[in-house]
Structures are given as C-alpha cells and as structure tokens.
Design a protein around this motif. Structure first.
Motif, PDB file in Angstrom:
ATOM      1  N   THR A 368       0.833  -1.200   0.000  1.00  0.00           N
ATOM      2  CA  THR A 368       0.000   0.000   0.000  1.00  0.00           C
ATOM      3  C   THR A 368       0.867   1.250   0.000  1.00  0.00           C
ATOM      4  O   THR A 368       0.576   2.210  -0.721  1.00  0.00           O
ATOM      5  CB  THR A 368      -0.938  -0.015   1.214  1.00  0.00           C
ATOM      6  N   SER A 369       1.936   1.244   0.802  1.00  0.00           N
ATOM      7  CA  SER A 369       2.779   2.454   0.790  1.00  0.00           C
ATOM      8  C   SER A 369       3.432   2.626  -0.565  1.00  0.00           C
ATOM      9  O   SER A 369       3.599   3.752  -1.035  1.00  0.00           O
ATOM     10  CB  SER A 369       3.833   2.454   1.894  1.00  0.00           C
ATOM     11  N   ALA A 370       3.800   1.501  -1.211  1.00  0.00           N
ATOM     12  CA  ALA A 370       4.390   1.622  -2.540  1.00  0.00           C
ATOM     13  C   ALA A 370       3.439   2.350  -3.474  1.00  0.00           C
ATOM     14  O   ALA A 370       3.831   3.285  -4.175  1.00  0.00           O
ATOM     15  CB  ALA A 370       4.713   0.233  -3.089  1.00  0.00           C
ATOM     16  N   TRP A 371       2.152   1.957  -3.434  1.00  0.00           N
ATOM     17  CA  TRP A 371       1.201   2.600  -4.339  1.00  0.00           C
ATOM     18  C   TRP A 371       0.949   4.047  -3.951  1.00  0.00           C
ATOM     19  O   TRP A 371       0.773   4.906  -4.798  1.00  0.00           O
ATOM     20  CB  TRP A 371      -0.104   1.810  -4.411  1.00  0.00           C
ATOM     21  N   LYS A 372       0.943   4.303  -2.663  1.00  0.00           N
ATOM     22  CA  LYS A 372       0.748   5.693  -2.231  1.00  0.00           C
ATOM     23  C   LYS A 372       1.880   6.566  -2.784  1.00  0.00           C
ATOM     24  O   LYS A 372       1.665   7.680  -3.241  1.00  0.00           O
ATOM     25  CB  LYS A 372       0.719   5.751  -0.713  1.00  0.00           C
ATOM     26  N   GLN A 403     -11.358   6.515  -6.932  1.00  0.00           N
ATOM     27  CA  GLN A 403     -11.604   5.097  -7.204  1.00  0.00           C
ATOM     28  C   GLN A 403     -10.480   4.460  -8.008  1.00  0.00           C
ATOM     29  O   GLN A 403     -10.167   3.289  -7.824  1.00  0.00           O
ATOM     30  CB  GLN A 403     -12.934   4.944  -7.937  1.00  0.00           C
ATOM     31  N   THR A 404      -9.876   5.245  -8.928  1.00  0.00           N
ATOM     32  CA  THR A 404      -8.776   4.702  -9.724  1.00  0.00           C
ATOM     33  C   THR A 404      -7.684   4.163  -8.810  1.00  0.00           C
ATOM     34  O   THR A 404      -7.179   3.055  -9.005  1.00  0.00           O
ATOM     35  CB  THR A 404      -8.170   5.819 -10.599  1.00  0.00           C
ATOM     36  N   GLY A 405      -7.317   4.975  -7.814  1.00  0.00           N
ATOM     37  CA  GLY A 405      -6.255   4.566  -6.893  1.00  0.00           C
ATOM     38  C   GLY A 405      -6.593   3.248  -6.219  1.00  0.00           C
ATOM     39  O   GLY A 405      -5.789   2.315  -6.195  1.00  0.00           O
ATOM     40  N   THR A 406      -7.824   3.151  -5.690  1.00  0.00           N
ATOM     41  CA  THR A 406      -8.217   1.933  -4.991  1.00  0.00           C
ATOM     42  C   THR A 406      -8.176   0.738  -5.933  1.00  0.00           C
ATOM     43  O   THR A 406      -7.664  -0.330  -5.572  1.00  0.00           O
ATOM     44  CB  THR A 406      -9.638   2.089  -4.422  1.00  0.00           C
ATOM     45  N   ILE A 407      -8.692   0.919  -7.153  1.00  0.00           N
ATOM     46  CA  ILE A 407      -8.770  -0.228  -8.054  1.00  0.00           C
ATOM     47  C   ILE A 407      -7.368  -0.684  -8.462  1.00  0.00           C
ATOM     48  O   ILE A 407      -7.065  -1.886  -8.438  1.00  0.00           O
ATOM     49  CB  ILE A 407      -9.638   0.115  -9.287  1.00  0.00           C
ATOM     50  N   ILE A 408      -6.477   0.256  -8.777  1.00  0.00           N
ATOM     51  CA  ILE A 408      -5.123  -0.147  -9.171  1.00  0.00           C
ATOM     52  C   ILE A 408      -4.433  -0.888  -8.024  1.00  0.00           C
ATOM     53  O   ILE A 408      -3.924  -1.995  -8.188  1.00  0.00           O
ATOM     54  CB  ILE A 408      -4.280   1.087  -9.574  1.00  0.00           C
ATOM     55  N   ILE A 476      -7.816  -1.348   4.866  1.00  0.00           N
ATOM     56  CA  ILE A 476      -6.565  -0.582   4.921  1.00  0.00           C
ATOM     57  C   ILE A 476      -6.287   0.153   3.612  1.00  0.00           C
ATOM     58  O   ILE A 476      -6.086   1.373   3.601  1.00  0.00           O
ATOM     59  CB  ILE A 476      -5.393  -1.533   5.242  1.00  0.00           C
ATOM     60  N   THR A 477      -6.279  -0.591   2.510  1.00  0.00           N
ATOM     61  CA  THR A 477      -5.880   0.021   1.244  1.00  0.00           C
ATOM     62  C   THR A 477      -6.842   1.134   0.803  1.00  0.00           C
ATOM     63  O   THR A 477      -6.379   2.227   0.482  1.00  0.00           O
ATOM     64  CB  THR A 477      -5.739  -1.068   0.173  1.00  0.00           C
ATOM     65  N   PRO A 478      -8.167   0.898   0.805  1.00  0.00           N
ATOM     66  CA  PRO A 478      -9.058   2.009   0.445  1.00  0.00           C
ATOM     67  C   PRO A 478      -8.875   3.214   1.364  1.00  0.00           C
ATOM     68  O   PRO A 478      -8.934   4.353   0.915  1.00  0.00           O
ATOM     69  CB  PRO A 478     -10.461   1.421   0.612  1.00  0.00           C
ATOM     70  N   GLU A 479      -8.648   2.945   2.646  1.00  0.00           N
ATOM     71  CA  GLU A 479      -8.496   4.042   3.593  1.00  0.00           C
ATOM     72  C   GLU A 479      -7.311   4.934   3.199  1.00  0.00           C
ATOM     73  O   GLU A 479      -7.365   6.149   3.340  1.00  0.00           O
ATOM     74  CB  GLU A 479      -8.271   3.467   5.000  1.00  0.00           C
ATOM     75  N   ILE A 480      -6.249   4.316   2.682  1.00  0.00           N
ATOM     76  CA  ILE A 480      -5.033   5.091   2.417  1.00  0.00           C
ATOM     77  C   ILE A 480      -5.012   5.665   1.003  1.00  0.00           C
ATOM     78  O   ILE A 480      -4.620   6.810   0.811  1.00  0.00           O
ATOM     79  CB  ILE A 480      -3.800   4.218   2.705  1.00  0.00           C
ATOM     80  N   VAL A 481      -5.449   4.898   0.008  1.00  0.00           N
ATOM     81  CA  VAL A 481      -5.384   5.441  -1.351  1.00  0.00           C
ATOM     82  C   VAL A 481      -6.751   5.823  -1.909  1.00  0.00           C
ATOM     83  O   VAL A 481      -6.830   6.312  -3.018  1.00  0.00           O
ATOM     84  CB  VAL A 481      -4.694   4.450  -2.330  1.00  0.00           C
ATOM     85  N   GLY A 482      -7.817   5.628  -1.132  1.00  0.00           N
ATOM     86  CA  GLY A 482      -9.155   5.815  -1.697  1.00  0.00           C
ATOM     87  C   GLY A 482      -9.754   7.204  -1.562  1.00  0.00           C
ATOM     88  O   GLY A 482     -10.772   7.490  -2.174  1.00  0.00           O
ATOM     89  N   THR A 484     -12.089  10.065  -0.515  1.00  0.00           N
ATOM     90  CA  THR A 484     -13.467   9.955  -0.047  1.00  0.00           C
ATOM     91  C   THR A 484     -14.330   9.159  -1.017  1.00  0.00           C
ATOM     92  O   THR A 484     -15.282   8.518  -0.618  1.00  0.00           O
ATOM     93  CB  THR A 484     -14.106  11.349   0.111  1.00  0.00           C
ATOM     94  N   LYS A 485     -13.975   9.206  -2.305  1.00  0.00           N
ATOM     95  CA  LYS A 485     -14.813   8.543  -3.309  1.00  0.00           C
ATOM     96  C   LYS A 485     -14.452   7.068  -3.468  1.00  0.00           C
ATOM     97  O   LYS A 485     -15.230   6.300  -4.013  1.00  0.00           O
ATOM     98  CB  LYS A 485     -14.657   9.241  -4.661  1.00  0.00           C
ATOM     99  N   GLY A 486     -13.263   6.695  -3.033  1.00  0.00           N
ATOM    100  CA  GLY A 486     -12.820   5.330  -3.303  1.00  0.00           C
ATOM    101  C   GLY A 486     -12.849   4.434  -2.083  1.00  0.00           C
ATOM    102  O   GLY A 486     -12.130   3.453  -2.035  1.00  0.00           O
ATOM    103  N   VAL A 487     -13.679   4.784  -1.077  1.00  0.00           N
ATOM    104  CA  VAL A 487     -13.696   3.951   0.127  1.00  0.00           C
ATOM    105  C   VAL A 487     -14.817   2.920   0.046  1.00  0.00           C
ATOM    106  O   VAL A 487     -15.749   3.050  -0.723  1.00  0.00           O
ATOM    107  CB  VAL A 487     -13.845   4.789   1.407  1.00  0.00           C
ATOM    108  N   PHE A 488     -14.665   1.898   0.874  1.00  0.00           N
ATOM    109  CA  PHE A 488     -15.608   0.789   0.904  1.00  0.00           C
ATOM    110  C   PHE A 488     -16.491   0.906   2.134  1.00  0.00           C
ATOM    111  O   PHE A 488     -16.289   1.768   2.980  1.00  0.00           O
ATOM    112  CB  PHE A 488     -14.835  -0.538   0.958  1.00  0.00           C
ATOM    113  N   ILE A 489     -17.421  -0.049   2.242  1.00  0.00           N
ATOM    114  CA  ILE A 489     -18.321  -0.067   3.389  1.00  0.00           C
ATOM    115  C   ILE A 489     -17.527  -0.282   4.691  1.00  0.00           C
ATOM    116  O   ILE A 489     -17.885   0.229   5.744  1.00  0.00           O
ATOM    117  CB  ILE A 489     -19.423  -1.139   3.189  1.00  0.00           C
ATOM    118  N   SER A 490     -16.414  -1.014   4.603  1.00  0.00           N
ATOM    119  CA  SER A 490     -15.597  -1.260   5.799  1.00  0.00           C
ATOM    120  C   SER A 490     -15.120   0.033   6.427  1.00  0.00           C
ATOM    121  O   SER A 490     -15.046   0.150   7.649  1.00  0.00           O
ATOM    122  CB  SER A 490     -14.366  -2.072   5.454  1.00  0.00           C
ATOM    123  N   ASN A 491     -14.783   1.001   5.582  1.00  0.00           N
ATOM    124  CA  ASN A 491     -14.280   2.262   6.109  1.00  0.00           C
ATOM    125  C   ASN A 491     -15.365   2.983   6.890  1.00  0.00           C
ATOM    126  O   ASN A 491     -15.099   3.648   7.882  1.00  0.00           O
ATOM    127  CB  ASN A 491     -13.787   3.140   4.964  1.00  0.00           C
TER     128      ASN A 491
END
Lengths: 537, 298
Positions: A368-372, A403-408, A476-482, A484-491
């Motif tokens: 996740t940090s790599a993608w961030k 959303q792009t960030g989360t999906i990638i 974790i991943t949506p929280e960091i790269v998502g 506000t638009k790329g978060v999931f229900i978990s967040n």
C-alpha cells in the motif's frame, strides 16, 4: 443361523468394531476440542456479540423505565404531546439518570435517530432539579425539621439502617438502604426513588443522611402522601404529624413537570421527540438495520430517509461494483500469467513463480505504501508520464484518493490470489487436448475457446470468489489510497466505531457485510470446497 | 508453450511474441511497485520520487538517513519490539492448537467434519473489519453465554492488553495452520503409526518420533503463515490494542494516513527483505516435504 464371529476378547466382532469406531471418533474430537473451544471464545463469540448489538436497544428502557411504561398508550398520530403523567414519569427517570450521568448516553443514542435530542437531554438534565422545589419549600414552611438532610432517611429507612450508617466509618460503600415496610407500602414510589438516591450516594462512599437529597423525592412524597393511608405502627404523635403533612400538601400547588420541561425546551411539546422515544423503547430494534439501508422508522412503519442522508445503499453498491471491477481486472491480468506458468517447463515456471509469490508474501502495508508513493501527483508514475510527454507538467493525472487509486492498488494486492488457484487448475489440463483440437482443424482461437477455456473455468471461479470475498471487506488500502470517493463499506464501519461511536449502526452494517461474504463463502465451499484452499502454490 | 515450432506462420509468430510481452508487462506490474521502494528508501532528500542526483547515480543523492531514523526513533523501535513480542506468542498458540486439531481432522471418521472445518477456516474468510468490530465489543466486556440462563460477565477486559492482541492474532493465524498441516497429512502414510504402535510405542512417542518429523515441513510453513499474519496485521490490533501495543504495521498505517515520512520506505525495504527470506525458507521446506513423501521435487 449364521455363526456369530467373535473378536479375540470373546465379544461379538460387530460390537467390538463399533466400539473401536466410537473410540476413534472420540479421540479425533478430543484432538479438535481445544482449538474449537479457543476459536469459539476468541472469534465466534465476538462475531455473535456484534450481531447481537445490531438489534440490541436496552438503553432506552433501562434509562427511562417509568416513561416507557407511561408512554405505551400514547398515540403518536394524535398530534398532541403526551399527558402530564408521562412528564411526571420522565421527571423521575431523568432525576435518577442525571445522577448516573446516563442521560447523556441516552441522548447520544437517540440523537442517531432524531438530530437534536442529545442537546435536548443535556439541557433538560441541568434543569430537572427544578421539579420538587415547590414541594420542598412547602415542607420547610410546615416545619424546619424538613430542612434537615436526614429527614427523609429517618422517615423511610429502618432504625437499623440509620444505626448502621452512624456506625459506618466512611470507608468503601455505605450500608445498603433498608426501607421500613409500612412506609414502603404507604409511599411506594417515594421509597423507590429514595432507595436509588441512598444507594447511589452510598456507592460513592458518602453518607446519605448528610447529603443533599434530590428534589424529586420531596415532589413525589408530596404527591403520594395526599392519597396515602396513615401507616400502621405510628404513635399518636407520628399520626398527627402525618395528617398535618397530608393536609398541607393537599393545599400546596406542586411543580408541573410538563410546564417546566416545555419551558426549558419547546421540543418537549413536539410529537417528534416523544415519537422517537416511543419507537425506540423496546429492548430490541430493527432501527439500525433500517438505517443501514437508508430507511428510518417513521410515524407509520419504515420510510425512506431524506435524499441527502442516503449513503449506505450507494456505498454498498459502490463496494460491490468496485470489488467486481477489481475481480475482473484480476482475471484479465491473472489468466495469461497462469497460462504461461502452467505451460512453461518446470524450471522456468518455478523461477517466474517467485515473481508472483514475492508480492503475495510482502506485507500489505508495504504494497500500500508503494502505491501511495507511486500514484502521488508528484510521484514516480506521473514523473515518468511527464518525462515521456504523455501528460503536461501542469496537468498531472489524479491517480490517488479516488476510485482509480483503490482499483489499481487492490488489483495488484489481490492478483496473486487469482493466479495461484488458476495455475493449480491449469496444471491439470493436459496440453494434448489443445493439440488434438488443432489437428482436427480448429483454429488457435477455436481450440482455446472451445477446448481449453471451459476446462479452466473452475480455476476462474475459485480465484474470482476468493478475490471478491477478500476485496469486499478491505479496509486498509481504500483508507489510504481511496480518498473519499474510493472507500468501501468497511471504512464506514470503522468510522462509526471510532469516530461517530454509533456502535449499533456499525454492527448492523457489519452484519449485512458478513451476510454477503457468507453467501459467497457458501458458494465457494460448494464449488471448490474449503478443503481445497491452497496457499502459496 | 515450450518454444515456437519452425513451421509457425507469421501470425503465430507475432502472437507468440506479443503474448510474451503482455506477460512481461503483467509481471512488471506485479513486481515493480515493490522493487521501486528499495532505491527510493536510500533517497538523500525527503522526497518520494527519484531526484536528478539519484538518476545520475551521484553518490550524494543517496544516503541511509531514513534507516538511521528507523533505528534511532523511539516510536519505531517500540513498534518493532511490540511486533516481535506479539507475533511469536500468537504463532505458538496457533501452531500448537492448530496442529493437534489438524491431526484430529485428518482421522478417517470425524463427526461433523465439514462444519468444524468451516468454523476453523472462518477467521480467514470473515473480513478483518468485522472480526475487529466483534473482538472490540466482546473483548471490552467479555462474558460466557449460558443457554436459558443468560450470561456470566467476566471481571476483566482484554481490549488494550497484550493478551487480548495475542489471542486475536492467534485466532486469525489458525486457518493457515489448519490448511497447511492438513495438506501435509493427506500424504501421510498411516501404516507408519500403526507399525510404531505394533512395536510398542505409546501414542506420545509415536507422535513425536514418527508423525511429527514427517509433517514438520507443513507445521513450519503453517507457523510461518501464522507469524506473517500476525506480523502484518493492522486492522484488529488497531481496534483491540491500545497505544502500548502499537505494532510496526500500525505505525506504518498512521504514518501513511497522517503525515507520510520517508522512514516508512526504509521500514518497507526491511520488510521486503524479510519476505524474501521467508519465501526462500518456504521453498526449501516445500522441496523437503515432497522429498520426504517420496515425490520428486518439481
């Protein structure tokens, strides 16, 4: 008759075998039992607890027991606020709740359902001791003895209790209150309120006989004594005092809780507040679940929330769509890799397998940090695109916090989970089938599509369900790269637990998510079988 | 695809090479994000991209200052110590209980085998956020439910304690132990234990002298999975733990969410090193296991 076969110890062979089988079963269960117990305690029960909390709603009934009973017959559709008896009950409940400081908790609980209740309860809590001032003044005008702090304790408590209190050294909690039976019979509600007072003060290590008592006790006392029978066992003097007080109280105008409360906040005169309290008075509620699907409990049954408050259905749908997109990208990227690995010579395939297993084994936070780092506007990917000239320097791509960030990032993280099951299925497809198809005249495409692909579908199924299950609950991943638009229900669940503290709603959202996951888990078990889950090739 | 036949048509040739290129790109997608972290962690500046000095391979562009920060910063050191205190204990619990249960599960007649297996695997399937939510509620107020009676509240809380985090992590690691050990036991020849019993060995001796050495590779790789699960876990510890149990992933997570510091890249590089090490150990174990079971290493 057939001769019975006997075992070495003389028993019939059949019983002997059955016994051995039973012993074997028992031994297997004994080996499993410690772990099963451990999992039940540390994992299954917490989940059950969460499910329970999604419907549990005891706080209203526990904090306002009298009000809930009185409010039962009130008709919310009448448009009129409840009658004085309900306010009377509320004054008693709130007086206790304020001392327990539980009225603020109840306020925040009901605030989830009707905005503004929290401040209403706080505000009212500060003024609830106005109820009873009139009664107290009247009593003190009658006799200065009523101004003594020990007056009610001496009247309602047994002599043993007062003696115990006098002997008490002030350490720990005070002796528990003991009511005089004849007083408890004549003045039941006064006794109950005083019991709450005495025990609460005592639990804090103070002497109830020297503490200022709640005004509500005088208020209720003044009400009750007017109609009370003179208790037995009073001497002549006591009887005279009793009837004096009775007469004086009958002539006194007592405080009207209804007027006081509506004066504190006119919301008490509105039906909305009362309807909310009435709707949420049962110990169990489906309110959290209705909230999770953007509905609320209205005047008549459930109704849709106002448009601007509808978030969860959209969020569930978005979570599903994004998980689906991620799963599909995993299939598209994973299929060629799995095919290559399954068809290369073992030595080369093992070498390339490392490229799949290394990301699999690398810490999630590292990936996740790599993608961030890579996806930032000033990050490596944008730098390269600018350097190549695909993107202007002042018009860098927004790849993160959407959303792009989360999906990638999630496709990268879940890709190994797709490749590994696909690979293990493809390994079992004999390459001769393809050759046979081609020698019978099929083109490359037909041979692949008609012969190879159908045989690889179990692998796609296994990988897809796994990837989908894993992605739908990601946090974790949506929280960091998502963003506000790329978060999931978990967040959202995490937000309700740690920030908004609406645990019931978090539990209900969790229960729905769990149900969806269990559905897919069941499908996975039916299609693949949980015994066949493989880890790392 | 063991090479291109000499009679391949131009179209086949084009497809053959473009397929390889596509696969190469996908492999690049898999591995590049991880590898790119390594040089970036030696950045002399506090940037997250390559500086011109780094691209020119100028030694002045590189430094180990982020590593020095990791080894001197008390926050990171506390997190590292916590991780190293929690993961091994959680692993020991999962491995010991998990191995016993896996042996029980692989017996020939186990009642409710499917249901038990489903329960034991569930910590891996249930989303972490749900496990974390449930554990947060339950551990803050643990109780034992008794049917038709109600519940007995236990007089302690597990949230914010070391034990709570260890128990939670042990539960999360168990499915991995169960899966790897049962997979090893599938190839286990039960006549070996019978032979041992025949020669007078008790169940305990049989287990430690015969069965254990043969299934050891599976047990160790299950243990590695359990270890990495705990070592890498952040959601549950975030909810169940308190600041005193802050682990390495937790510290990384807060770092990533709040103000990202390049020290994270140094930590990430160290963790990548650990994963490579783990991967090698697992591969060695896999080969050993296959050899022991009489299969040829592939």
């Amino acid at each position: 008759m057939a001769e019975q076969v006997l075992a070495a110890d003389g028993r019939p062979l059949k019983t002997s075998l059955n016994r051995a089988l039973r012993r074997q079963k028992l031994r297997a269960l004994m080996l499993i039992a410690p772990l099963l117990l451990f999992i039940l305690l540390s994992f299954v029960m917490p989940i059950a607890d969460m499910l329970f909390r999604s419907v549990e709603n005891q706080i209203v009934g526990e904090t306002l027991p009298r009000t809930v009973v009185e409010l039962k017959d009130w008709d919310a559709t009448s448009g009129a606020e409840p009658d004085a008896a309900v306010f009377e009950a509320l004054a008693r409940d709130l007086s206790i709740a304020v001392e327990e400081k539980s009225h603020t908790r109840l306020g925040s609980r009901l605030n989830y359902e009707l905005t503004g209740i929290s401040s209403l309860f706080r505000k009212t809590g500060r003024s609830v001791d106005e109820v009873g001032e009139a009664a107290q003044d009247a009593l003190e005008a009658l006799s200065p003895a009523w101004a003594e702090r020990s007056a009610f304790g001496g009247l309602l408590g047994t002599a043993r209790w007062t003696a115990d209190l006098d002997a008490w050294d002030g350490e720990g909690t005070a002796p528990a209150f003991e009511a005089r039976p004849e007083m408890a019979a004549a003045l039941p509600e006064t006794t109950r309120l005083y019991t709450s007072f005495a025990n609460m003060v005592g639990a804090e290590g103070d002497n109830p006989l020297t503490e200022k008592q709640w005004p509500i006790v005088s208020h209720v006392f003044a009400q009750e004594i007017v109609t009370a029978e003179t208790p037995d066992g009073l001497d002549a003097f006591g009887q005279a005092v009793f009837s004096d007080v009775k007469a004086a109280m009958a002539a006194t105008t007592l405080d009207d809780p209804k007027a006081i409360f509506i004066d504190v906040d006119e919301d008490w005169g509105s039906t909305d507040v009362w309807r909310t309290i009435q709707t949420y008075s049962p110990a169990y509620t489906d309110g959290y679940f209705l909230n999770s699907i953007d509905r609320l409990k209205g005047a008549d049954g459930s109704e849709a929330r106002p448009e601007n408050e509808q978030v969860y259905v959209t969020l569930f749908i978005r979570t599903m769509i994004m998980s689906f997109t991620i799963t599909v990208s995993c299939i598209v990227l994973g299929y060629p890799i799995a095919w290559l690995l399954a068809n290369l010579p073992a030595r080369k395939a093992n070498l390339l397998m490392i490229l799949v297993l290394l990301p699999f084994w690398t810490s999630l936070l590292v990936r996740t940090s790599a993608w961030k780092v890579l996806l930032q506007q000033q990050g490596v990917i944008n730098d390269i695109l600018v350097w190549i000239g695909l993107v202007a320097d002042d018009n860098r791509l927004q790849l993160i916090n959407n959303q792009t960030g989360t999906i990638i990032a999630m496709t990268h993280i879940l890709l190994p989970f797709m490749i590994l099951p696909l690979y293990s299925v493809m390994k079992t497809i004999p390459p001769t089938y393809l050759r046979a198809a081609k020698s019978l005249g099929a083109t490359n495409w037909t041979a692949f599509w008609r012969v190879y692909f159908p045989q690889s579908i179990p692998g796609i199924g296994a990988g897809s369900i796994l990837a989908f299950i894993l992605s739908i609950g990601y946090y974790i991943t949506p929280e960091i790269v998502g963003g506000t638009k790329g978060v999931f229900i978990s967040n959202r669940i995490a937000y309700h637990i740690s920030t908004s503290l609406n645990w019931g709603l978090a539990a209900a959202l969790g229960a729905i998510l769990l149900a969806i996951v269990m559905l897919f888990y069941y499908a996975y078990d039916k299609i693949v079988g949980i015994d066949n889950v493989k880890l790392g090739g | 695809m063991s090479g291109l036949p000499t009679y391949a048509s131009p179209g086949q040739r084009v497809w053959y090479y473009s397929f390889r290129v596509i696969c190469g790109l996908i492999f690049f997608f898999l591995i590049a994000p991880i590898l790119v972290i390594i040089p970036l962690s030696f950045n002399a500046e506090n940037f997250f991209t390559f500086t011109p000095e780094m691209l020119a391979l100028d030694p002045a562009g590189f430094s180990t200052k982020h590593y020095e920060d990791f080894f001197s910063n008390s926050d990171w050191q506390l997190a590292l110590r916590n991780s190293l205190k929690i993961a091994p204990v959680a692993t020991i619990i999962s491995v010991s209980l998990g191995t016993l249960a896996a042996i029980g599960l692989s017996q020939s007649h186990v009642p409710f085998r499917r249901a038990i297996m489903a329960i034991l695997i569930s910590p891996m399937i249930v989303p972490l956020i749900i496990s974390a939510t449930g554990m947060y509620f339950f551990y803050s107020n643990p109780y034992i439910p008794i049917p038709f009676y109600g519940k007995v509240e236990l007089p302690f809380t597990l949230t914010g304690t070391y034990i709570g985090v260890v128990l939670a992590h042990a539960a999360l690691g168990i499915p991995f132990v169960i899966i790897t050990v049962t997979a090893t036991l599938v190839g286990f020849d039960n006549s070996l234990t019978r032979a041992a019993a025949n020669m007078g060995a008790g169940p305990v001796t049989t287990f430690f002298r015969i069965q254990m050495p043969l299934i050891l590779p599976g047990v160790v790789s299950g243990g590695l999975f359990a270890f990495i699960t705990s070592f890498d876990e952040v959601v549950v510890v975030l909810f169940v733990g308190s600041a005193g149990q802050k682990t390495l992933p937790w510290q990384m997570f807060t770092g990533l969410r709040e103000q990202i510091s390049p020290t994270i890249l140094a930590v990430a590089t160290i963790l990548i090193g650990i994963s490579i090490l783990l991967l090698i150990v697992l591969e060695v174990l896999r080969r050993r296991s296959e050899r022991l079971r009489g299969m040829s290493p592939s």
